[in-house]
Design an enzyme around this catalytic site. Structure first.
Site, PDB file in Angstrom:
ATOM      1  N   HIS A 168       0.819  -1.226   0.000  1.00 31.04           N
ATOM      2  CA  HIS A 168       0.000   0.000   0.000  1.00 31.04           C
ATOM      3  C   HIS A 168       0.851   1.273   0.000  1.00 31.04           C
ATOM      4  O   HIS A 168       0.326   2.358  -0.238  1.00 31.04           O
ATOM      5  CB  HIS A 168      -0.931   0.036   1.222  1.00 31.04           C
ATOM      6  CG  HIS A 168      -1.969  -1.038   1.222  1.00 31.04           C
ATOM      7  ND1 HIS A 168      -2.867  -1.201   0.181  1.00 31.04           N
ATOM      8  CD2 HIS A 168      -2.260  -2.026   2.120  1.00 31.04           C
ATOM      9  CE1 HIS A 168      -3.658  -2.231   0.443  1.00 31.04           C
ATOM     10  NE2 HIS A 168      -3.304  -2.751   1.608  1.00 31.04           N
ATOM     11  N   HIS A 211      -6.090  -7.232  -0.443  1.00 30.40           N
ATOM     12  CA  HIS A 211      -6.293  -5.820  -0.776  1.00 30.40           C
ATOM     13  C   HIS A 211      -5.528  -5.430  -2.041  1.00 30.40           C
ATOM     14  O   HIS A 211      -4.469  -5.987  -2.333  1.00 30.40           O
ATOM     15  CB  HIS A 211      -5.823  -4.938   0.391  1.00 30.40           C
ATOM     16  CG  HIS A 211      -6.494  -5.257   1.691  1.00 30.40           C
ATOM     17  ND1 HIS A 211      -5.920  -6.083   2.640  1.00 30.40           N
ATOM     18  CD2 HIS A 211      -7.701  -4.877   2.185  1.00 30.40           C
ATOM     19  CE1 HIS A 211      -6.739  -6.194   3.682  1.00 30.40           C
ATOM     20  NE2 HIS A 211      -7.832  -5.476   3.430  1.00 30.40           N
TER      21      HIS A 211
END
Ligand code: Q9C
Ligand code: ZN
Length: 359
Positions: A168, A211
């Site tokens: 991320h 994710h």
């Protein structure tokens, strides 16, 4: 399969995060790593803690992250505490939202530690403690040590058993438990240390964390030498990225491939079917090296995710990845179901090994 590990990865240990408006114990815990370590050991994997101290991390970090951001990570905690911030950790309170600004912020001129906490972070899941940066550097050193052993041909596959995770992390933002993008930095590292005979070897990143790896996608979005392929929960965190329409830009058009999968119903069969398609795309790219963002938060018991992959499903997943048949580096990302995280990771590696021996 060479497994690399460092105890320094355990130093990052924030007591809490804010999740769905609630103060809850931090999900991305040191224990995740020690559980996986134990499981791998009892399944006969050797675990090396011999990290390579010759690797100049700064030089490699700066190929992905901005110097302002690295300076922030190095100094954030100290400056925050000096200004009266809570001694537990830096947590942002204000973000420079695009609609709040007359013009993009000139980060170099923003010196207030409370302003900087929001300037270099996009959510509330990245508290920076006194020890966070030390652990973050250890996580990267584990990753690059493992990458180096692949590049020099010492091994054909390796696993970086590290945390905090990375996918991320953006060039100038932490978020989603990530500070430095281990996989992105490893891709550039591989391209830069490979013998000059192969000009800029092609690297593929296959991201199987639940994710979407917004940071990895952003880093290589216009670059055709690094293919990014991701399977992830549709419309789930990080919410603003990961749609199938994001395909890369400029010369990188076609080298970013997203497979958003439906929440609540994606189990072993649906997941493996899509993974086969993703693997076909990776094979067709003919990368010299393969990096796997290995998250096991796709597991049915994961407390913050919404897929139904089972522990035995990870054996199949490992086998499908092995069919790409390239030098492969697995890098640990997410996975928060502590009762099964060890077995889940172990099964990916076992499934990979079994298939490699078979082909
Ligand atoms: N309801 C990794 O797996 N909070 N990061 C999400 C969703 C942050 C996950 C809230 C999750 C970050 C590496
Ligand atoms: Zn994840």
């Amino acid at each position: 399969m060479k497994v690399l590990y460092s105890k320094e990865c355990l130093l990052h240990d924030p007591p809490f995060e804010i999740l769905s408006g609630e103060k809850v114990p931090y999900f991305e815990k040191p224990k995740r790593l020690t559980i996986i370590e134990g499981e791998l050991k009892s399944n006969g994997f050797g675990i090396s803690e011999e990290v390579d101290w010759d690797i100049d991390l700064r030089q490699h970090i700066l190929r992905v992250h901005s110097v302002e951001y690295l300076d922030y990570l190095e100094t954030a905690y100290e400056l925050w505490v000096r200004e009266g911030g809570n001694k537990i950790a830096v947590i942002p309170e204000t973000f420079p939202h695009v609609n709040l600004l007359p013009a993009p912020p000139e980060s170099a001129h923003i010196t207030n530690p409370f302003a900087r906490a929001g300037l270099f972070c996009f959510d509330l899941s990245c508290p920076i403690t006194k020890e966070t940066h030390k652990a973050t550097l250890a996580s990267l050193r584990v990753t690059l040590t493992a990458a180096k052993s692949l590049v020099v041909g010492a091994v054909n596959s390796a696993f970086a058993l590290c945390r905090p995770p990375g996918h991320h992390a953006m060039p100038s933002l932490c978020g989603g438990y990530c500070f430095l993008n281990n996989v992105a930095i490893a891709a550039r590292f591989i391209q830069n240390i490979s013998p000059s005979a192969i000009e800029r070897p092609k690297v593929a990143i296959l991201d199987i964390d639940y994710h979407h790896g917004n940071g990895s996608q952003a880093t290589f979005y216009d670059d055709p030498s690094v293919l990014y392929v991701s399977l992830h929960g549709e419309n789930d965190y990080p919410y603003f990225t990961g749609s199938a329409s994001e395909q890369g830009s400029g010369k990188g058009k076609g080298y970013n491939v997203n497979f958003p999968l439906p929440r609540g119903i994606t189990g072993d069969n649906e997941y493996c079917d899509t993974l086969q398609g993703a693997v076909a795309i990776v094979r067709n790219f003919e990368p010299s090296f393969l990096l796997i963002s290995l998250g096991v938060d796709t597991h049915i018991d994961d407390p913050i995710s919404d897929f139904k992959v089972t522990t035995s499903g990870y054996l199949r997943i490992g086998g499908i990845i092995a069919s790409i048949d390239r030098p492969t580096l697995f890098v640990m990302e997410g996975g928060y179901a502590l009762e099964s995280i060890g077995k889940n990771v172990c099964n990916v590696l076992q499934g990979f090994k079994l298939q490699v021996e078979h082909q």
